[in-house]
Design an enzyme around this catalytic site. Structure first.
Site, PDB file in Angstrom:
ATOM      1  N   GLU A   1      20.360  -6.594 -22.357  1.00 19.02           N
ATOM      2  CA  GLU A   1      20.594  -7.890 -23.006  1.00 19.02           C
ATOM      3  C   GLU A   1      19.491  -8.240 -24.007  1.00 19.02           C
ATOM      4  O   GLU A   1      19.212  -9.411 -24.258  1.00 19.02           O
ATOM      5  CB  GLU A   1      20.730  -9.018 -21.969  1.00 19.02           C
ATOM      6  CG  GLU A   1      21.864  -8.810 -20.987  1.00 19.02           C
ATOM      7  CD  GLU A   1      23.204  -8.582 -21.674  1.00 19.02           C
ATOM      8  OE1 GLU A   1      23.698  -9.512 -22.324  1.00 19.02           O
ATOM      9  OE2 GLU A   1      23.742  -7.472 -21.545  1.00 19.02           O
TER      10      GLU A   1
ATOM     11  N   GLY B   1       0.822  -1.205   0.000  1.00 17.12           N
ATOM     12  CA  GLY B   1       0.000   0.000   0.000  1.00 17.12           C
ATOM     13  C   GLY B   1       0.857   1.256   0.000  1.00 17.12           C
ATOM     14  O   GLY B   1       1.887   1.328  -0.668  1.00 17.12           O
TER      15      GLY B   1
END
Length: 384
Positions: free
Chosen positions: A365, A341
């Site tokens: 990558e 939260g």
């Protein structure tokens, strides 16, 4: 099929896990805030053999296979992705030297990397050439017994702290074919004409050094050529099969770290008079997070097995593992913040850092989109 880890792999996982909990987790927030490389932790990691995990025993490394490396990656990244990347990335780029280097090159560079006494980097991407590796413009022209390198590289790991880099260059601009005429050349950072500019303000993995590299008539001897001149692009593709498997393991580690923190918070945080983990909405989130992480883990382990066995499905498996595990990492980090939260939106907890760190696994990558292109290409048997 054998799913059991060896006694050695279990022992390594436990030892690395203790190191991650005792040394990395307490320091993670500071290094992230200050955007500095954790060189003291790199030194401690070197003492455990982590900086030379993949380097062959003959050159001072641990000589671990890819599955064992993946286990190490997972443990370290579950503690903190930025610091983990700094420790394990010390020898980033050495894969090319291991696979294609001469005996002299291996003896010259690998032992220092394994001992944590030197830092390497792989210099591929450029400001205008990221996913399209074949469009790089950095050139290396032969002049007698030397190469003269001009150009610049972008988003280079260890860029401002590296001692040398494996640089992908265009050595024959007139070569026929899109993938020909490239070579990999080792460039030491103390060469005249070499400069680096540290990149700050990154969203995540801030403890991992990143920089732009500039090459202005940088001269290196021809013995710094890695492998065969003109074969650099194909060498690079083999390199990606290995590193994408490792990025998949990074994603698993990030997901694991996010899952652990979400579960812990769900068991401690109370609302309406009971822990939020008692509510079905939270339980379903936790169940999905752990299930998808385990699915990504098994796919990554298969890719790691394929690296060692040079399986003909390796390229596709590496891309599948990288694409799926990185997506799971981002999703789990997102749910971790959601379960926390408002507390997940500030740095009092690790949730927000993992959320920021996770995204890079879908970018470096080879982006998620590139991985899907590769998977589709392999399915259709079209090759490069």
């Amino acid at each position: 099929m054998e799913f059991e880890l060896t006694d050695e792999q279990r022992q390594i996982t436990e030892e690395v896990g203790r190191f991650a909990d005792n040394e990395i987790r307490p320091e993670a927030k500071e290094y992230d805030r200050e955007e500095k490389a954790p060189l003291d932790l790199v030194e401690k990691g070197a003492e455990m053999g982590l900086t030379g995990a993949q380097i062959p025993i003959d050159y001072g490394g641990a000589g671990y296979d890819m599955l064992t490396v993946a286990l190490i990656v997972e443990e370290l990244y579950s503690a903190d992705p930025g610091i983990a990347g700094s420790i394990l990335g010390t020898a980033f780029g050495s894969e090319a030297i291991i696979a294609f280097g001469t005996e002299d090159q291996k003896e010259r560079w690998l032992p220092e990397l394994a001992a944590g006494e030197a830092i390497c980097g792989s210099a591929i991407s450029e400001p205008h050439a990221g996913s399209d590796v074949s469009s790089i413009s950095t050139r290396a022209e032969k002049d007698g017994d030397e190469y003269v390198i001009d150009g610049n590289k972008m988003w280079i790991t260890n860029g401002s702290i590296g001692d040398f880099f494996v640089v992908l260059c265009k050595t024959d601009p007139d070569a026929e074919g899109r993938y020909n005429g490239f070579s990999q050349i080792v460039v030491e950072s103390d060469r005249d004409g070499f400069e680096s500019d540290k990149i700050t303000g990154k969203m995540g993995i801030r403890a991992s050094d990143t920089a732009e590299l500039i090459f202005d008539d940088v001269r290196v001897p021809e013995e710094n050529l890695v492998g065969t001149e003109g074969a650099g692009f194909l060498q690079q593709m083999q390199f990606f099969d290995e590193t994408r498997t490792q990025v998949a393991a990074q994603g698993i580690g990030i997901a694991k770290g996010a899952n652990e923190r979400a579960l812990e918070y769900a068991q401690e945080r109370e609302q309406f008079g009971r822990p939020i983990g008692d509510f079905q909405a939270i339980q379903h989130k936790l169940a999905d997070m752990h299930t998808r992480t385990e699915a990504a883990r098994q796919l990554t382990y298969k890719s790691a097995w394929s690296v060692e066995n040079r399986d003909d499905q390796l390229t596709m498996l590496a891309s599948m593992a990288k694409e799926f595990a990185s997506r799971v990492a981002v999703d789990c980090a997102n749910e971790c913040v959601q379960i926390h939260g408002g507390s997940g939106y500030v740095d009092d907890f690790d949730a927000e850092r993992f959320y920021r760190d996770a995204k890079i696994t879908q970018i470096y990558e080879g982006t998620t989109e590139i991985q899907k292109n590769i998977i589709a290409r392999e399915l259709q048997g079209k090759g490069m």
